[in-house]
Design a protein around this motif. Structure first.
Motif: not given
Length: 403
Positions: A252, A148-150, A298, A58-59
């Motif tokens: 992901m 992006q994970s979201n 998650e 994510t980061d």
């Protein structure tokens, strides 16, 4: 499944050999070592392979880079015009990594686009109070479009059982019609066995970086052949994993990915291992971990769950590794409603819909010979999931759609 015992033993090496080596043989070995050092000193300072992307989270994402000689290296994150926005080092305990040949740079995610290059200068002297540098080199500029994970959609490619057929990486990657490969999984047995770092660079890292790995992150899933050879215990340092474990999970796009490390295919006490492995306890360790992550927030927030593991525990053989993987993982997955388990190992591609034996899809990729190579495409958008098993010529074998 065929098993070449001679090649396996060749890759394993012999334990306790040093005590029985005659003096003449030891002298010969010393000459060989001296010769290798001389060759290395005369080798040109260069990238052993282009930089490659790992551990997409994510980061951050990790940029790995390997060189032919010890050096001091860093990453330059660039803007659209090639101007340096940030210089990134690998730092631990207050020290920037230096005088080594391989580096792992953790780069903070800032949007989806990452433009970067790697710069390095050879270390010619590394004394306590004097450090000297030689030639400086830099990679090409690379631009990666990272998911992006979201985000609501994702497209991923899964390859397996390349077994050192280096041209397969580029052939299969380019044959895939996915408009974008957000992530590539190498689902085990890229090698026959791993004896030296040179095996790693020449048989894997050079071909994958020439094809995709500098701009498409890949996950190196360990197969049973990656556990073989005297370099197997150094293998992991050239990749990057969450918690530094071969087995891991992450979200992901709308998919929660679970990567299992299926270990070896024979019993731990088999003579070829010489008493040096303990995969049964390792798989039990993973089972306890798997039970936890399947119940994590998650995972529960993800619309789909895909499991990637080298040795399939259905529609395979009755060897110990297969059966112990099934004993450890099947019931846990069965009780937690995963969408699919994707494997390789058998060298015979097959597709199996949910049935009385398993309530999830089972896909097994083929390979490694021409005509039997396959690739697997995974696409998800919101609640829609599509997974296809495809021959190397682009002909679809079978797939499924949900949502």
């Amino acid at each position: 499944m065929s098993f070449n015992r001679r090649n396996f033993l060749k890759g394993m090496g012999l334990l306790g050999l040093g005590a029985s080596i005659p003096a003449q043989a030891k002298t010969t070995d010393q000459h060989k070592i001296a010769g290798n050092e001389s060759t290395k000193q005369s080798e040109e300072f260069a990238f052993a392979a282009a930089p490659y992307l790992q551990n997409l989270l994510t980061d951050h994402v990790t940029i790995c880079s390997i060189f032919t000689k010890p050096c001091f290296a860093w990453v330059e994150r660039l803007d659209a015009n090639g101007k340096v926005l940030e210089t990134i080092y690998q730092v631990e305990d207050g020290m920037r990594n230096a005088n080594v040949e391989h580096f792992k740079f953790k780069v903070r995610r800032n949007g989806s686009e990452l433009k970067y290059r790697v710069v390095a200068k050879e270390v010619t002297k590394f004394d306590p109070y004097k450090i000297e540098y030689g030639k400086q080199i830099q990679s090409a500029d690379f631009t990666a479009q990272l998911p992006q994970s979201n985000q609501d959609q994702i497209s991923c490619l899964i390859l397996n059982d390349i077994h050192e057929t280096k041209e397969s990486y580029d052939l299969l990657y380019n044959q895939s019609k996915l408009a974008k490969k957000d992530l590539v999984f190498l689902n085990g047995d890229s090698f026959h066995y791993v004896t030296t770092a040179k095996d790693l660079t020449e048989k894997l890292l050079q071909p994958v970086t020439a094809s995709f790995a500098s701009v498409s992150p890949f996950v190196m899933v360990r197969g049973n052949h990656e556990t073989r050879g005297k370099f197997a215990r150094d293998f992991k340092q050239y990749f990057d994993y969450p918690e530094n474990k071969f087995y891991h999970s992450f979200k992901m796009g709308p998919i929660y990915w679970i990567v299992l490390d299926s270990g070896e295919d024979k019993p731990d006490e088999h003579e070829v291992y010489g008493g040096t492995v303990d995969y049964d306890h390792y798989r039990l360790e993973q089972k306890a971990w798997l039970e936890r992550v399947l119940k994590s927030k998650e995972r529960k927030s993800s619309k789909h769950t895909i499991v990637v593991t080298h040795i399939p525990f259905h529609h395979s053989d009755d060897w110990h590794g297969t059966q112990h993987n099934k004993l450890c993982f099947h019931e846990v997955l069965q009780n937690n409603k995963v969408d699919a388990v994707i494997s390789g190992h058998t060298h015979k591609y097959s597709f199996h819909a949910p049935d009385n034996e398993h309530n999830y899809y089972v896909l097994i990729g083929g390979g490694p010979k021409a005509g039997n190579r396959t690739y697997i495409e995974v696409k998800a958008q919101g609640k829609q999931l599509q997974v296809d098993l495809i021959k190397e010529n682009g002909e679809q074998i079978q797939g499924f759609r949900k949502g």
